[in-house]
Design a protein around this motif. Structure first.
Motif, PDB file in Angstrom:
ATOM      1  N   MET A   1       0.293  -0.591   0.486  1.00 61.37           N
ATOM      2  CA  MET A   1      -0.044  -0.078   0.062  1.00 61.37           C
ATOM      3  C   MET A   1       0.241   1.192   0.023  1.00 61.37           C
ATOM      4  SD  MET A   1      -2.856   1.037   2.736  1.00 61.37           S
ATOM      5  CE  MET A   1      -1.306   2.267   3.824  1.00 61.37           C
ATOM      6  N   PHE A   2       0.566   2.393  -0.612  1.00 62.72           N
ATOM      7  CA  PHE A   2       1.665   3.569  -0.970  1.00 62.72           C
ATOM      8  C   PHE A   2       0.719   4.466   0.210  1.00 62.72           C
ATOM      9  CE2 PHE A   2       1.457   2.495  -5.451  1.00 62.72           C
ATOM     10  CZ  PHE A   2       2.285   2.192  -5.700  1.00 62.72           C
ATOM     11  N   VAL A   3       1.919   5.191   0.884  1.00 60.54           N
ATOM     12  CA  VAL A   3       1.976   5.990   1.966  1.00 60.54           C
ATOM     13  C   VAL A   3       1.505   7.251   1.203  1.00 60.54           C
ATOM     14  CG1 VAL A   3       2.549   7.048   3.674  1.00 60.54           C
ATOM     15  CG2 VAL A   3       3.106   4.577   3.640  1.00 60.54           C
ATOM     16  N   ARG A   4      -0.225   7.681   1.818  1.00 63.42           N
ATOM     17  CA  ARG A   4      -0.303   9.237   1.547  1.00 63.42           C
ATOM     18  C   ARG A   4      -0.354  10.178   2.344  1.00 63.42           C
ATOM     19  NH1 ARG A   4       0.404   8.648  -4.168  1.00 63.42           N
ATOM     20  NH2 ARG A   4      -1.323   7.107  -4.757  1.00 63.42           N
ATOM     21  N   ARG A   5       0.050  11.049   2.010  1.00 63.42           N
ATOM     22  CA  ARG A   5      -0.026  12.642   3.243  1.00 63.42           C
ATOM     23  C   ARG A   5      -1.716  13.151   2.782  1.00 63.42           C
ATOM     24  NH1 ARG A   5       4.097  13.217  -0.282  1.00 63.42           N
ATOM     25  NH2 ARG A   5       3.174  15.475  -1.361  1.00 63.42           N
ATOM     26  N   ILE A   6      -2.182  12.960   3.939  1.00 64.48           N
ATOM     27  CA  ILE A   6      -3.497  13.530   4.484  1.00 64.48           C
ATOM     28  C   ILE A   6      -3.844  14.334   5.260  1.00 64.48           C
ATOM     29  CG2 ILE A   6      -5.786  12.388   4.313  1.00 64.48           C
ATOM     30  CD1 ILE A   6      -4.424   9.659   3.700  1.00 64.48           C
ATOM     31  N   ALA A   7      -4.731  15.575   4.944  1.00 65.13           N
ATOM     32  CA  ALA A   7      -5.149  16.268   5.540  1.00 65.13           C
ATOM     33  C   ALA A   7      -6.743  15.721   5.945  1.00 65.13           C
ATOM     34  CB  ALA A   7      -4.883  17.898   4.536  1.00 65.13           C
ATOM     35  N   VAL A   8      -7.126  15.760   6.962  1.00 66.32           N
ATOM     36  CA  VAL A   8      -8.453  15.924   7.471  1.00 66.32           C
ATOM     37  C   VAL A   8      -8.797  17.333   7.983  1.00 66.32           C
ATOM     38  CG1 VAL A   8      -9.958  14.802   8.748  1.00 66.32           C
ATOM     39  CG2 VAL A   8      -8.141  13.642   8.047  1.00 66.32           C
ATOM     40  N   VAL A   9     -10.574  18.185   7.641  1.00 65.86           N
ATOM     41  CA  VAL A   9     -10.560  18.991   8.209  1.00 65.86           C
ATOM     42  C   VAL A   9     -11.707  18.651   9.005  1.00 65.86           C
ATOM     43  CG1 VAL A   9     -11.095  21.771   7.337  1.00 65.86           C
ATOM     44  CG2 VAL A   9      -9.766  20.812   5.737  1.00 65.86           C
ATOM     45  N   GLY A  10     -11.512  18.978  10.279  1.00 61.46           N
ATOM     46  CA  GLY A  10     -12.313  19.001  11.118  1.00 61.46           C
ATOM     47  C   GLY A  10     -12.153  17.149  12.438  1.00 61.46           C
ATOM     48  N   THR A  11     -12.166  18.239  13.604  1.00 61.82           N
ATOM     49  CA  THR A  11     -11.705  16.648  14.219  1.00 61.82           C
ATOM     50  C   THR A  11     -13.100  16.309  15.171  1.00 61.82           C
ATOM     51  OG1 THR A  11     -10.979  18.504  15.721  1.00 61.82           O
ATOM     52  CG2 THR A  11      -9.271  17.950  14.203  1.00 61.82           C
ATOM     53  N   GLY A  12     -14.552  16.054  14.774  1.00 58.49           N
ATOM     54  CA  GLY A  12     -15.503  15.970  15.576  1.00 58.49           C
ATOM     55  C   GLY A  12     -15.504  14.511  14.985  1.00 58.49           C
ATOM     56  N   TYR A  13     -16.607  13.908  15.669  1.00 53.60           N
ATOM     57  CA  TYR A  13     -17.185  11.869  15.787  1.00 53.60           C
ATOM     58  C   TYR A  13     -15.808  12.348  13.682  1.00 53.60           C
ATOM     59  CZ  TYR A  13     -19.777  11.801  19.439  1.00 53.60           C
ATOM     60  OH  TYR A  13     -20.270  11.525  20.806  1.00 53.60           O
ATOM     61  N   VAL A  14     -16.561  12.311  12.689  1.00 55.95           N
ATOM     62  CA  VAL A  14     -16.166  11.632  11.832  1.00 55.95           C
ATOM     63  C   VAL A  14     -14.596  12.146  11.858  1.00 55.95           C
ATOM     64  CG1 VAL A  14     -16.581  11.733   8.914  1.00 55.95           C
ATOM     65  CG2 VAL A  14     -18.644  11.908  10.466  1.00 55.95           C
ATOM     66  N   GLY A  15     -14.461  13.146  11.670  1.00 61.31           N
ATOM     67  CA  GLY A  15     -12.994  13.509  11.492  1.00 61.31           C
ATOM     68  C   GLY A  15     -12.087  13.203  11.478  1.00 61.31           C
ATOM     69  N   LEU A  16     -12.027  12.596  12.997  1.00 57.40           N
ATOM     70  CA  LEU A  16     -10.810  12.564  14.684  1.00 57.40           C
ATOM     71  C   LEU A  16     -11.448  10.918  13.991  1.00 57.40           C
ATOM     72  CD1 LEU A  16      -8.996  13.046  16.443  1.00 57.40           C
ATOM     73  CD2 LEU A  16     -11.078  12.440  18.357  1.00 57.40           C
ATOM     74  N   THR A  17     -12.115  10.547  14.378  1.00 55.26           N
ATOM     75  CA  THR A  17     -11.994   8.771  13.752  1.00 55.26           C
ATOM     76  C   THR A  17     -11.118   7.893  11.744  1.00 55.26           C
ATOM     77  OG1 THR A  17     -14.038   8.400  14.541  1.00 55.26           O
ATOM     78  CG2 THR A  17     -13.360   6.600  13.460  1.00 55.26           C
ATOM     79  N   THR A  18     -11.496   9.706  11.158  1.00 54.59           N
ATOM     80  CA  THR A  18     -11.477   9.475  10.125  1.00 54.59           C
ATOM     81  C   THR A  18      -9.225   9.546   9.880  1.00 54.59           C
ATOM     82  OG1 THR A  18     -13.376   9.880   8.855  1.00 54.59           O
ATOM     83  CG2 THR A  18     -11.210  10.618   7.238  1.00 54.59           C
ATOM     84  N   GLY A  19      -9.511  10.090  10.958  1.00 54.82           N
ATOM     85  CA  GLY A  19      -7.647  11.271  10.447  1.00 54.82           C
ATOM     86  C   GLY A  19      -7.265   9.891  11.576  1.00 54.82           C
ATOM     87  N   ALA A  20      -7.532   9.408  12.227  1.00 52.66           N
ATOM     88  CA  ALA A  20      -6.713   8.476  13.793  1.00 52.66           C
ATOM     89  C   ALA A  20      -6.723   7.309  12.666  1.00 52.66           C
ATOM     90  CB  ALA A  20      -7.814   8.475  14.678  1.00 52.66           C
ATOM     91  N   CYS A  21      -8.271   6.795  11.941  1.00 51.33           N
ATOM     92  CA  CYS A  21      -8.157   5.126  11.531  1.00 51.33           C
ATOM     93  C   CYS A  21      -6.776   5.205   9.837  1.00 51.33           C
ATOM     94  CB  CYS A  21      -9.375   4.939  11.220  1.00 51.33           C
ATOM     95  SG  CYS A  21     -10.482   5.263  12.618  1.00 51.33           S
ATOM     96  N   LEU A  22      -6.982   6.428   9.238  1.00 48.98           N
ATOM     97  CA  LEU A  22      -5.945   6.292   8.583  1.00 48.98           C
ATOM     98  C   LEU A  22      -4.457   6.363   8.813  1.00 48.98           C
ATOM     99  CD1 LEU A  22      -8.011   8.739   5.693  1.00 48.98           C
ATOM    100  CD2 LEU A  22      -7.822   6.519   5.934  1.00 48.98           C
ATOM    101  N   ALA A  23      -4.641   7.350   9.825  1.00 48.75           N
ATOM    102  CA  ALA A  23      -2.899   6.995  10.154  1.00 48.75           C
ATOM    103  C   ALA A  23      -2.913   5.242  10.933  1.00 48.75           C
ATOM    104  CB  ALA A  23      -2.923   7.763  11.640  1.00 48.75           C
ATOM    105  N   SER A  24      -3.427   4.942  11.441  1.00 44.36           N
ATOM    106  CA  SER A  24      -3.343   3.662  11.802  1.00 44.36           C
ATOM    107  C   SER A  24      -3.109   2.515  10.810  1.00 44.36           C
ATOM    108  CB  SER A  24      -4.214   3.575  12.811  1.00 44.36           C
ATOM    109  OG  SER A  24      -5.978   2.488  11.534  1.00 44.36           O
ATOM    110  N   LEU A  25      -3.884   2.817   9.167  1.00 47.54           N
ATOM    111  CA  LEU A  25      -3.258   2.084   8.327  1.00 47.54           C
ATOM    112  C   LEU A  25      -1.928   2.339   7.964  1.00 47.54           C
ATOM    113  CD1 LEU A  25      -6.965   2.691   6.510  1.00 47.54           C
ATOM    114  CD2 LEU A  25      -6.351   0.385   8.082  1.00 47.54           C
ATOM    115  N   GLY A  26      -1.062   3.824   8.449  1.00 52.43           N
ATOM    116  CA  GLY A  26       0.008   3.431   7.867  1.00 52.43           C
ATOM    117  C   GLY A  26       0.244   4.977   7.443  1.00 52.43           C
ATOM    118  N   HIS A  27      -0.689   5.542   6.889  1.00 51.28           N
ATOM    119  CA  HIS A  27      -0.700   7.101   6.150  1.00 51.28           C
ATOM    120  C   HIS A  27      -0.168   8.571   6.901  1.00 51.28           C
ATOM    121  CE1 HIS A  27      -2.804   5.379   2.719  1.00 51.28           C
ATOM    122  NE2 HIS A  27      -3.623   4.811   3.505  1.00 51.28           N
TER     123      HIS A  27
END
Length: 435
Positions: free
Chosen positions: A1-27
């Motif tokens: 899997m390619f590691v990507r540089r990702i920005a997540v705008v918003g840290t509510g339920y969806v944003g924080l979960t999305t950011g933390a989970c994508l980081a757990s996948l290696g991004h």
């Protein structure tokens, strides 16, 4: 899997979960928010959202150097390959989705997005929003993709890492495939489609779930009137694979951050193109009726609500969260207060003052002196209360369980009368006394 540089705008339920989970996948993920205090707390590892496993994922992402937090969207997107917009889209005037946050961020980041970046709308947005965002960005070199979230509060991390499906919509197949590749490690079915269809999927799914809940609540009312037991009825229905077991439990109505705003938005989307979506309208109306039915039951139990003391167990819209947004418990409480009831409430995760009631930190304090008690949120700890102690402290003897959560035997032994939804009232009381 390619590691990507990702920005997540918003840290509510969806944003924080999305950011933390994508980081757990290696991004490598940078999450942005406009709230400086929230950013500072997240940098310190303090997660205020009550969500299982989320705080651990944030801590691991921070420790591994794959997750960071900044104030301001433009500082997060400067070198991002993919930018997720996880912004609030609350119900606006007339029920339509309010896209002001999405539009403001699009304007903020358009000049600092790297060439070739992909902007992903993960917020629930009306059909045509991806096109609207693309126009606001005004960047031919930046693709806009729809990737709706299907995260349930209380199980958001699990839902993200073990999804039923991943929906990606874009007018550019290459951009859609780039976004889908971010989730390849999850091994979930991926459905690629155009952006408009992807935007519609979320509304169609949530409206269907709301309709199913309103349907079972209407069935519960009918069961009471004809002498049937809704628990037996739904068990018989649920074994039909075309129907399934989920979303077949009656309750005090549905609520939360998604279903109310999404059903209203769907009605407005339909009206905008000349469609009278009466089925969704009836779903909304039935939900309001269910909340009023809970009040009717309590009124019948105590005689009059004016001056009656009602103990309220549960305020969050569902167990496992501290979210009060469009909580059916609060809707019922508001109706009770309007009729003059004195409300004393307890919720394990709510400790702040609320209008129209007294919030206490102890369930036994909530029920002390109560003419009746109503359970509105099915927290596990309510099932294990000392019901003899509850009975000793109450003035009345009626407990209305709107979630079919409590043990009838325990309440019977305490000398309490248990009422529920979807059972003939007299049968409920007789069944309690007979045990």
């Amino acid at each position: 899997m390619f590691v990507r540089r990702i920005a997540v705008v918003g840290t509510g339920y969806v944003g924080l979960t999305t950011g933390a989970c994508l980081a757990s996948l290696g991004h490598r993920v940078v999450c942005a928010d406009v709230d400086a205090l929230k950013v500072a707390r997240l940098r310190a590892g303090q997660v205020d959202i009550l969500e299982p496993d989320l705080a651990d994922l944030v801590a691991r992402g921070r420790s591994a150097g794959r997750l960071n937090f900044v104030e301001g969207a433009r500082y997060a997107v400067a070198d991002a390959e993919v930018v997720f917009l996880c912004l609030p889209t609350p119900m606006g005037a007339g029920g339509a989705a309010d896209l002001s946050a999405v539009e403001a961020v699009a304007g903020e980041i358009r000049d600092v997005l790297p060439r070739g970046a992909v902007v992903v709308c993960k917020s629930t947005v009306p059909v045509g929003t991806s096109t609207r965002v693309a126009a606001l960005l005004g960047r031919d070199d930046v693709a806009v993709v729809s990737n709706p979230e299907f995260l349930r509060e209380g199980s958001a991390v699990r839902d993200f890492l073990h999804p039923d499906r991943i929906v990606v919509g874009a007018d550019s197949p290459r951009a859609a495939e780039r976004v889908a590749a971010l989730f390849a490690k999850l091994g979930a079915p991926t459905v690629l489609m155009d952006a408009a269809s992807a935007e519609m999927v979320k509304y169609a799914a949530n409206c269907f779930l709301a309709m199913k809940l309103s349907y079972v609540n209407a069935v519960a009312e009918l069961c009471e009137l004809v002498g049937a037991d809704v628990a037996s009825v739904t068990e018989g229905m649920g074994h039909d694979r075309r129907i399934g077991q989920s979303f077949l439990r009656p309750g005090p109505g549905w609520g939360g951050s998604c279903l109310p705003k999404d059903t209203h938005a769907m009605v407005r989307i339909a009206e905008a193109v000349g469609v009278d979506f009466s089925l969704v309208k009836a779903t909304i109306e039935t939900n309001g009726r269910q909340q009023r039915r809970v009040v009717d039951k309590l009124r019948a139990a105590v005689g009059t609500l004016a001056g009656a003391r009602i103990g309220v167990l549960g305020l969050a819209f569902k167990a496992g969260t501290n979210d009060l947004r469009d909580s059916p418990a609060l809707a019922v409480a508001e109706l009770l207060a309007f009729e003059g009831a004195e409300l004393v409430a307890h919720d394990p995760q709510v400790d702040r003052p609320l209008v129209g009631m007294t919030v206490v930190g102890d369930p036994y304090a909530a029920v002390r002196g109560a003419d009746a008690v109503v359970l509105l949120t099915d927290w596990p700890e309510f099932r294990s209360l000392d019901w003899a102690r509850v009975a000793d402290g109450m003035t009345g003897s009626t407990v209305l369980d709107t979630r079919d959560h409590l043990d009838p035997d325990a309440l019977h032994r305490a000398g309490l009368v248990l009422l529920g939804l979807g059972r003939e009232p007299a049968r409920d009381a007789d069944a309690v006394r007979a045990r």
